[in-house]
Design an enzyme around this catalytic site. Structure first.
Site, PDB file in Angstrom:
ATOM      1  N   CYS A  85      35.960  50.201  48.806  1.00  0.00           N
ATOM      2  CA  CYS A  85      35.349  50.663  47.247  1.00  0.00           C
ATOM      3  C   CYS A  85      34.231  51.519  47.616  1.00  0.00           C
ATOM      4  O   CYS A  85      33.523  52.099  46.590  1.00  0.00           O
ATOM      5  CB  CYS A  85      34.593  49.358  46.511  1.00  0.00           C
ATOM      6  SG  CYS A  85      35.995  48.347  46.181  1.00  0.00           S
ATOM      7  N   HIS A 338      37.188  50.354  37.715  1.00  0.00           N
ATOM      8  CA  HIS A 338      36.683  50.672  38.955  1.00  0.00           C
ATOM      9  C   HIS A 338      37.894  51.560  39.716  1.00  0.00           C
ATOM     10  O   HIS A 338      38.680  50.852  40.475  1.00  0.00           O
ATOM     11  CB  HIS A 338      36.369  49.508  39.793  1.00  0.00           C
ATOM     12  CG  HIS A 338      36.107  49.839  41.176  1.00  0.00           C
ATOM     13  ND1 HIS A 338      35.603  51.059  41.679  1.00  0.00           N
ATOM     14  CD2 HIS A 338      36.224  48.944  42.269  1.00  0.00           C
ATOM     15  CE1 HIS A 338      35.236  50.838  43.018  1.00  0.00           C
ATOM     16  NE2 HIS A 338      35.859  49.483  43.440  1.00  0.00           N
TER      17      HIS A 338
HETATM   18  N1  COA Z   1      36.018  43.899  30.354  1.00  0.00           N
HETATM   19  C1  COA Z   1      35.945  43.934  29.177  1.00  0.00           C
HETATM   20  N2  COA Z   1      37.153  44.126  28.560  1.00  0.00           N
HETATM   21  C2  COA Z   1      38.245  43.750  29.120  1.00  0.00           C
HETATM   22  C3  COA Z   1      38.053  43.841  30.539  1.00  0.00           C
HETATM   23  C4  COA Z   1      37.083  43.652  31.439  1.00  0.00           C
HETATM   24  N3  COA Z   1      36.825  43.624  32.516  1.00  0.00           N
HETATM   25  N4  COA Z   1      39.696  43.518  31.051  1.00  0.00           N
HETATM   26  C5  COA Z   1      40.307  43.789  30.008  1.00  0.00           C
HETATM   27  N5  COA Z   1      39.451  43.816  28.895  1.00  0.00           N
HETATM   28  C6  COA Z   1      40.056  43.783  27.412  1.00  0.00           C
HETATM   29  C7  COA Z   1      41.018  44.940  27.121  1.00  0.00           C
HETATM   30  O1  COA Z   1      40.489  46.132  26.617  1.00  0.00           O
HETATM   31  C8  COA Z   1      42.018  44.347  26.204  1.00  0.00           C
HETATM   32  O2  COA Z   1      41.421  44.360  24.811  1.00  0.00           O
HETATM   33  P1  COA Z   1      42.462  44.793  23.587  1.00  0.00           P
HETATM   34  O3  COA Z   1      43.361  43.626  23.604  1.00  0.00           O
HETATM   35  O4  COA Z   1      41.178  44.889  22.452  1.00  0.00           O
HETATM   36  O5  COA Z   1      42.955  45.935  23.957  1.00  0.00           O
HETATM   37  C9  COA Z   1      41.625  42.867  26.633  1.00  0.00           C
HETATM   38  O6  COA Z   1      40.428  42.577  27.006  1.00  0.00           O
HETATM   39  C10 COA Z   1      42.953  42.325  27.666  1.00  0.00           C
HETATM   40  O7  COA Z   1      43.107  43.326  28.219  1.00  0.00           O
HETATM   41  P2  COA Z   1      44.227  43.374  29.507  1.00  0.00           P
HETATM   42  O8  COA Z   1      44.300  44.486  30.228  1.00  0.00           O
HETATM   43  O9  COA Z   1      45.374  42.578  28.994  1.00  0.00           O
HETATM   44  O10 COA Z   1      43.289  42.336  30.499  1.00  0.00           O
HETATM   45  P3  COA Z   1      44.155  41.375  31.811  1.00  0.00           P
HETATM   46  O11 COA Z   1      44.159  40.282  31.676  1.00  0.00           O
HETATM   47  O12 COA Z   1      45.345  42.457  32.125  1.00  0.00           O
HETATM   48  O13 COA Z   1      43.111  41.911  32.775  1.00  0.00           O
HETATM   49  C11 COA Z   1      41.350  41.090  34.320  1.00  0.00           C
HETATM   50  C12 COA Z   1      41.930  41.226  32.811  1.00  0.00           C
HETATM   51  C13 COA Z   1      40.003  40.434  34.249  1.00  0.00           C
HETATM   52  C14 COA Z   1      42.362  40.261  35.322  1.00  0.00           C
HETATM   53  C15 COA Z   1      41.246  42.556  34.873  1.00  0.00           C
HETATM   54  O14 COA Z   1      40.332  43.480  34.001  1.00  0.00           O
HETATM   55  C16 COA Z   1      40.638  42.628  36.367  1.00  0.00           C
HETATM   56  O15 COA Z   1      41.512  42.396  37.323  1.00  0.00           O
HETATM   57  N6  COA Z   1      39.367  42.958  36.531  1.00  0.00           N
HETATM   58  C17 COA Z   1      38.793  42.874  38.037  1.00  0.00           C
HETATM   59  C18 COA Z   1      39.277  44.349  38.763  1.00  0.00           C
HETATM   60  C19 COA Z   1      38.900  44.100  40.064  1.00  0.00           C
HETATM   61  O16 COA Z   1      39.039  43.016  40.603  1.00  0.00           O
HETATM   62  N7  COA Z   1      38.683  45.311  40.780  1.00  0.00           N
HETATM   63  C20 COA Z   1      37.980  45.187  42.264  1.00  0.00           C
HETATM   64  C21 COA Z   1      36.565  45.093  42.166  1.00  0.00           C
HETATM   65  S1  COA Z   1      36.018  44.890  43.844  1.00  0.00           S
END
Ligand code: COA
Length: 399
Positions: A85, A338
């Site tokens: 990262c 990210h």
């Molecule tokens: N913050 C705010 N809103 C978020 C979000 C977040 N992290 N993730 C998704 N949303 C919103 C989307 O815009 C969507 O809204 P909508 O229905 O109005 O369009 C809704 O929530 C669902 O989104 P979706 O893409 O289906 O979510 P998901 O379930 O596929 O993913 C996570 C959610 C948390 C699993 C994903 O964001 C994730 O993996 N985050 C972590 C990333 C990570 O680990 N990076 C490395 C860091 S070291």
């Protein structure tokens, strides 16, 4: 321990950053071209002026050709950098060293990552070869371990701890709502955050950064040349990358309330920049808020709060846009997602705009020193970067 550093030897004279998001209609090449030409235009130069290129990407491409092809680079050096990262920051760091050494006069750094159509999410970790004994955590699960450990050590009830974490997400989305380049541009209520579906208890979706595509870029020259490009260049004060030995994974004394690599990167960078009181001298910061407890622990590891005092500072609004030390004024990973290779440069882009007084609705009152921080891996096994940039050469008093 502190690197000697290259304080004030190089300056940023142009930057670009595309709007991050689910960019199904843009290829990696499109994003690279957009970010690179924004930076060139900002510096007021054409590509013929660039002597060498650095390209940061974690998974979206391999060698330097990933950059030279879309930019139609005419037979010049291109180095591709990967460091989890911290990839974007490490690409920037290497370009700064090359310019400071005198090997090149002008360097262009581009960081880019295309995550959405690669199937990447925090729940899907690419497999790495090992001996089968390493624990296999998703990113949210690994960082969720910080929360109960911190709550227990500093006497927070679970509900109170959850409120502190939610306040961090609330702040970052509030800032992101003011940023036309963010992925998520909506303010979110504390209630929505606290009640968001659990991903890895106690973290809900709203405690996590999103998943986005993005790209950002910077033009670097030696400081003495900078006035030829613009009247308000931004000077590089410190560049640190620290990799740890997996101490936390191997030793019982690791208590999950600190990330030693972040702490050491902070010490190294503060040593280079001559900073003795980070809470008093750093004007603002962009830190790696991959998950809300990560940001909480960073405040303490980087000396923005005393140990055990970060949670009260959060509730007090110390890190809000109008607080004593604004953190993630652009909305952070929480609002930008990210895209790994791009994040470090996206953070620098905000510090650059803020120091030049060009951050619009998000403008902080007369900042002097900005810090960026990334960490990649797990809290106990990671690489961390800290970069410090400033408005004036030589000034160390900050704020
Ligand atoms: N913050 C705010 N809103 C978020 C979000 C977040 N992290 N993730 C998704 N949303 C919103 C989307 O815009 C969507 O809204 P909508 O229905 O109005 O369009 C809704 O929530 C669902 O989104 P979706 O893409 O289906 O979510 P998901 O379930 O596929 O993913 C996570 C959610 C948390 C699993 C994903 O964001 C994730 O993996 N985050 C972590 C990333 C990570 O680990 N990076 C490395 C860091 S070291």
């Amino acid at each position: 321990m502190a690197a000697k550093g290259i304080t004030d030897k190089v300056a940023i004279v142009g930057m670009g950053c595309i709007r991050f998001g689910e960019l199904w209609d843009k290829s990696l090449d499109d994003m690279i071209v957009e970010a690179a030409y924004q930076a060139l235009e900002d510096a007021g130069i054409g590509p013929e002026k660039i002597d060498a290129y650095w390209f940061g990407t974690c998974n979206s491409g391999f060698c330097g050709i990933t950059l030279s092809e879309p930019l139609k680079i005419q037979y010049k050096p291109v180095t591709r950098v990967e460091n989890f990262c911290a990839t974007g920051t490490d690409a920037f760091r290497n370009a700064c060293y090359a310019v400071a050494s005198g090997a090149y006069d002008v360097a262009l750094v581009v960081g880019a990552e295309k995550l959405k159509d690669s199937g990447y999410s925090g729940l899907v970790i690419p497999p790495q070869p090992d001996d089968g004994t390493k624990p296999n955590y998703s990113a949210p699960a690994a960082f969720s371990l910080l929360a109960p450990a911190y709550f227990k050590k500093y006497g927070l009830e679970a509900g109170q701890g959850k409120e502190v974490l939610a306040r961090i997400a609330w702040k970052n989305h509030r800032n992101g709502a003011k940023n036309p380049k963010a992925q998520f541009r909506q303010e979110i209520t504390m209630e929505q955050i606290i009640n968001s579906p659990l991903v890895a208890a106690p973290l809900g979706i709203m405690d996590c950064s999103g998943v986005a595509d993005g790209a950002a870029a910077a033009v670097i020259v030696r400081s003495e040349d900078a006035p030829r490009y613009r009247k308000d260049p931004i000077f590089v004060k410190a560049l640190s990358i620290i990799c740890g030995p997996n101490h936390g994974g191997l030793h019982q004394d690791y208590d999950f309330t600190t990330v030693r690599e972040t702490y050491m990167a902070g010490l190294d960078a503060y040593g280079q920049a001559g900073i003795t009181d980070p809470a008093g001298q750093i004007s603002m910061a962009e830190v790696h808020d991959c998950f809300t407890p990560t940001e909480l622990v960073i405040y303490e590891d980087l000396g923005f709060s005393r140990r055990g005092g970060g949670w009260a500072d959060v509730l007090n609004g110390d890190f809000d846009l109008t607080g004593r030390l604004p953190v993630n004024p652009d909305g952070g990973l929480k609002s930008f997602g990210h895209p790994i290779g791009a994040s470090g440069l996206r953070m620098l882009y905000e510090m650059y705009l803020q120091l030049q007084g060009r951050a619009g609705e998000r403008q902080i009152d007369n900042p002097k020193l900005g810090l960026t921080h990334n960490m990649g891996g797990f809290p106990w096994w990671c690489v961390a970067s800290v970069c410090i940039v400033g408005k004036e050469p030589g000034a160390r008093e900050g704020r």
